[in-house]
Design an enzyme around this catalytic site. Structure first.
Site, PDB file in Angstrom:
ATOM      1  N   VAL B  19      33.259  47.290  49.866  1.00  7.81           N
ATOM      2  CA  VAL B  19      33.629  46.100  49.091  1.00  7.81           C
ATOM      3  C   VAL B  19      33.756  44.886  50.013  1.00  7.81           C
ATOM      4  CG1 VAL B  19      35.349  45.087  47.544  1.00  7.81           C
ATOM      5  CG2 VAL B  19      34.787  47.516  47.357  1.00  7.81           C
ATOM      6  N   VAL B  38      35.217  25.230  43.082  1.00  7.50           N
ATOM      7  CA  VAL B  38      36.616  24.984  43.418  1.00  7.50           C
ATOM      8  C   VAL B  38      36.907  23.491  43.363  1.00  7.50           C
ATOM      9  CG1 VAL B  38      38.325  25.101  45.286  1.00  7.50           C
ATOM     10  CG2 VAL B  38      36.803  27.043  44.844  1.00  7.50           C
ATOM     11  N   ARG B  50      38.575  47.252  62.561  1.00  2.12           N
ATOM     12  CA  ARG B  50      39.041  48.059  63.683  1.00  2.12           C
ATOM     13  C   ARG B  50      38.074  47.961  64.866  1.00  2.12           C
ATOM     14  NH1 ARG B  50      40.867  53.586  61.348  1.00  2.12           N
ATOM     15  NH2 ARG B  50      41.642  52.134  59.773  1.00  2.12           N
ATOM     16  N   VAL B 135      42.003  47.024  39.185  1.00  3.55           N
ATOM     17  CA  VAL B 135      41.852  47.839  37.975  1.00  3.55           C
ATOM     18  C   VAL B 135      40.507  47.547  37.341  1.00  3.55           C
ATOM     19  CG1 VAL B 135      42.774  48.379  35.688  1.00  3.55           C
ATOM     20  CG2 VAL B 135      44.331  47.703  37.521  1.00  3.55           C
ATOM     21  N   ILE B 139      35.509  44.625  35.721  1.00  2.00           N
ATOM     22  CA  ILE B 139      35.943  44.293  34.355  1.00  2.00           C
ATOM     23  C   ILE B 139      37.126  43.343  34.395  1.00  2.00           C
ATOM     24  CG2 ILE B 139      36.743  45.217  32.150  1.00  2.00           C
ATOM     25  CD1 ILE B 139      35.660  47.946  33.043  1.00  2.00           C
ATOM     26  N   GLU B 193      33.951  61.469  46.142  1.00  2.00           N
ATOM     27  CA  GLU B 193      34.106  61.518  47.590  1.00  2.00           C
ATOM     28  C   GLU B 193      34.170  62.961  48.084  1.00  2.00           C
ATOM     29  OE1 GLU B 193      36.994  58.729  49.155  1.00  2.00           O
ATOM     30  OE2 GLU B 193      36.936  57.655  47.258  1.00  2.00           O
ATOM     31  N   ASP B 204      44.339  58.297  41.125  1.00  2.00           N
ATOM     32  CA  ASP B 204      43.695  56.980  41.109  1.00  2.00           C
ATOM     33  C   ASP B 204      43.957  56.286  39.769  1.00  2.00           C
ATOM     34  OD1 ASP B 204      41.462  55.044  42.157  1.00  2.00           O
ATOM     35  OD2 ASP B 204      40.809  55.616  40.146  1.00  2.00           O
ATOM     36  N   LYS B 208      46.313  52.770  38.573  1.00  2.00           N
ATOM     37  CA  LYS B 208      45.846  51.694  37.692  1.00  2.00           C
ATOM     38  C   LYS B 208      46.705  51.598  36.435  1.00  2.00           C
ATOM     39  CE  LYS B 208      41.214  52.251  39.593  1.00  2.00           C
ATOM     40  NZ  LYS B 208      39.967  53.039  39.490  1.00  2.00           N
ATOM     41  N   GLY B 305      32.184  50.329  42.932  1.00  2.00           N
ATOM     42  CA  GLY B 305      30.951  49.921  43.610  1.00  2.00           C
ATOM     43  C   GLY B 305      31.167  48.630  44.365  1.00  2.00           C
TER      44      GLY B 305
END
Lengths: 437, 437
Positions: B19, B38, B50, B135, B139, B193, B204, B208, B305
């Site tokens: 992401v 903006v 890292r 969440v 969407i 995963e 998970d 949410k 995603g």
């Protein structure tokens, strides 16, 4: 959060019809809860209407009613415009903003017609103009487009944004009704107005298409930029043919932004029965968005009705009251782009065309030749022995011929259809529907 | 609108994974367009990670990479936290807000665990905390709940908010696969995963659910308030039985606010195949909301995603940058209510229970008596001659017995199921699923 109950945020309501009365009731009955959400007291200080004597709600203090709309616009911090129509809405909304009030409206015609002028007035006077209820009733679409998708590029949108036509098409599909019968039923059940023109000819959806295109593409799109076709020419045969191909007919608002420019169109189209929009039934609305990064999104809910629309109006009132409490009203709708409008002939689509013909040898060849001569290639043909029920001169020899084309431009298609109509064995009015991929 | 390109709004990004890299790319490649939205220039000023040496994107200036997260948090106007997990995210987000930066995060675990503390920190320092991506991925759900529905009362919500489990259940339904096989397929195709525990056990979705309940009901709900069941015990037989009854099994987050209090639960449930949530397939997510005035609403889209989640993150960045440009960051999440949590035994539901039994006379009568003795009435019974495939001791005499109850409370149901398990002709582990009306 500062509480300032001595100095509540004053709300003036213009109009006390179906949506207005539900809005007033929520603002009065939920006043304490809404104030807590704002962080400061809000108060309904007046309701402008034509005939206060005709208004009688047990929860409404009669003293709030007034015929002096101007005075109410001058003393409110938030003016909620629910008159509908262009005037006096335009004058009063402008007066309110010039007097320093922010405006919440559900008036799609006003925004689709005078949007650019109203956005400028809001910006010039440092006030807000909110209109979540103007598109899709209770469905949140304005905030998602303004804020949630502010970091993405909306490429196209499809909307079922008129409940009346969706209800009628749904009844035609599930009950096999003709358009006229379905319209009459819709009127009897309160889903269509006595004068249904604005709905069935696509103008209501066109207003909403202009507003959605403006928000999605950050450029001004007004009603006169939108082409609109209604559903009055859809027949039971069109529906039957669609069902046989596992498709449904929906009246769509289609907004696109591509290399040819920005476009907003309203037309009935065939969509696959597995498309998420195909399962939007009855008077529900839905808006399907394709954005570059987000991919496909859909929003679904009640597109009309007193309580659902009032929910969206009061949501805007709370949002705006928070802005006032935080001291940050002001320019929030940057239509920063001046995108070209796509020329009409830029829109390519596949079409389903249905002709009524006198059956004799060589008919298909002659029609196919017209399409070929105009450079349109044909994807499928269906010559149906069932005669149309609608031809008054039906004598047992009429047939329907249905063609589905590959992608072509609309102008060429229309020219071709006209040429076919000129052939001597073609009768009646052909039906032309777009087919969405 | 004031343009201030000498003094851009500084954005610091924490994390450059799936992401994070999409977010960085959008902020860099679309910088000009986003700045126009903006009304003031924005600029990505640093990316904390890292091992900068491991990061190599053609569009990313290597000089932006840093290991000094603290320094980046102190000099940014907006900190975008995409580390995930509880630490160092919590420390860095807190430091950022204490330094006057607003925070955008997609970190559901952080919000579900430390939400109340973080909201307080944001309010205390007059900064914003946005989390649309936490969440439902792309969407829009946070803005609709915060703004669009701010004038309404959300009564309950149902969410399909975990793409991994939805994909697995979908594959089980369409391909007739067993859970283990479907999970393995999902892992091979990148939908699950290597360690799928957090998804398949419901944690998970529970994170949410806590966030959605907090926003919808204006009261703090954290992960430990949420009960969660996963989908690991769902068998091919459960799916077959559901299909036969025109139902589908979905892992749902269920948030309710009624007279017994606020609750947030995650469990697999049977829903009617005509319910809008039933047609949410594959890794798509959807959230169904019932509000008092708005009625039913649904939001649908990609729940995970890189690009879809980045769309939501950058949307928050633009919204927040507008607030900074307008000088109005500050308390915007009034969790003004302190509602009681509903006791666990307050939740009534209908259940579908499947037992594996040794077939002999009197079995049904004995089981029915246990339910009756516990005060649970039965809505339907289905004794299936097909033996379960999963019983290792299968000798040809095993059968499945499936009961659907009327509404009852969960505690009583569990006690009853335990009692039935104690009967000598009952073997294996029973399956218990809720049935949504």
């Amino acid at each position: 959060m500062a509480s300032d109950n001595e100095n509540p945020i004053r709300i003036g309501l213009l109009g006390i019809g179906t949506v207005g009365s539900e809005t007033a009731r929520l603002l009065i009955e939920d006043c304490e809860e809404l104030s807590a959400r704002v962080g400061r007291a809000i108060e309904l200080v007046g309701v402008a209407c034509r005939n206060p004597d005709d208004v009688d709600f047990p929860w409404l203090d009669h003293g709030l009613l007034t015929t002096d709309t101007e005075a109410l616009c001058r003393r409110a911090d938030i003016v909620v415009e629910l008159f509908g129509g262009l005037e006096p809405a335009r004058t009063m909304v402008t007066l309110a903003m010039e007097s320093g009030a922010s405006v919440v409206t559900a008036n799609k015609a006003l925004l689709a017609t005078y949007g650019p002028e109203l956005y400028r007035t809001a910006a010039a006077h440092g006030v807000d103009l909110y209109f979540e209820a103007a598109v899709g009733g209770a469905i949140p679409i304005v905030h998602p487009l303004r804020e949630s998708l502010a970091g993405d590029r909306v490429e196209w949108m499809l909307g079922i944004v008129n409940g009346t036509t969706n209800y009628i098409l749904d009844q035609m599909t599930t009950e096999g009704l003709d358009f006229d019968v379905a319209l009459k039923q819709a009127q009897e059940q309160g889903y269509a107005e006595a004068d249904p023109t604005g709905d069935i000819e696509g103008e209501d959806a066109a207003n909403k298409a202009a507003i959605m295109a403006t928000l999605a593409f950050h450029t001004n799109v007004v009603l006169r930029d939108v082409t609109a076709e209604g559903i009055t020419s859809i027949t039971a045969e069109d529906i039957e043919a669609a069902t046989a191909e596992h498709k449904v007919i929906k009246l769509l608002a289609v907004m696109e932004n591509d290399e040819s420019g920005v476009s907003a169109r309203v037309y009935p189209a065939l969509i696959d029965e597995r498309h998420p929009l195909a399962s939007v039934h009855g008077s529900f609305n839905a808006i399907f968005i394709h954005a570059r990064a987000a991919g496909d999104l859909m929003f679904y809910g009640r597109g009309a009705g007193g309580a659902p629309t009032a929910s969206a109006v009061v949501g805007d009132v709370v949002t705006e009251a928070r802005h006032i409490a935080q001291g940050c009203t002001g320019p929030s709708i940057p239509m920063y782009l001046d995108l070209p409008k796509a020329p009409l002939d830029a829109a390519k689509a596949a079409f389903a065309v249905r002709f009524v013909i006198h059956d004799k040898p060589g008919v298909l060849a002659a029609i196919a030749r017209e399409f070929s001569d105009h450079g349109i290639s044909i994807n499928g043909v269906n010559q149906d022995l069932t005669p149309t029920r609608h031809d008054p001169g039906y004598s047992g020899e009429l047939q329907q011929l249905r063609l589905v084309t590959h992608q072509c431009d609309e102008q060429t298609l229309r020219t071709t259809v006209k040429a076919v109509q000129g052939l001597d064995f073609v009768t009646g009015t052909p039906s032309v529907l777009r087919v969405l991929a």
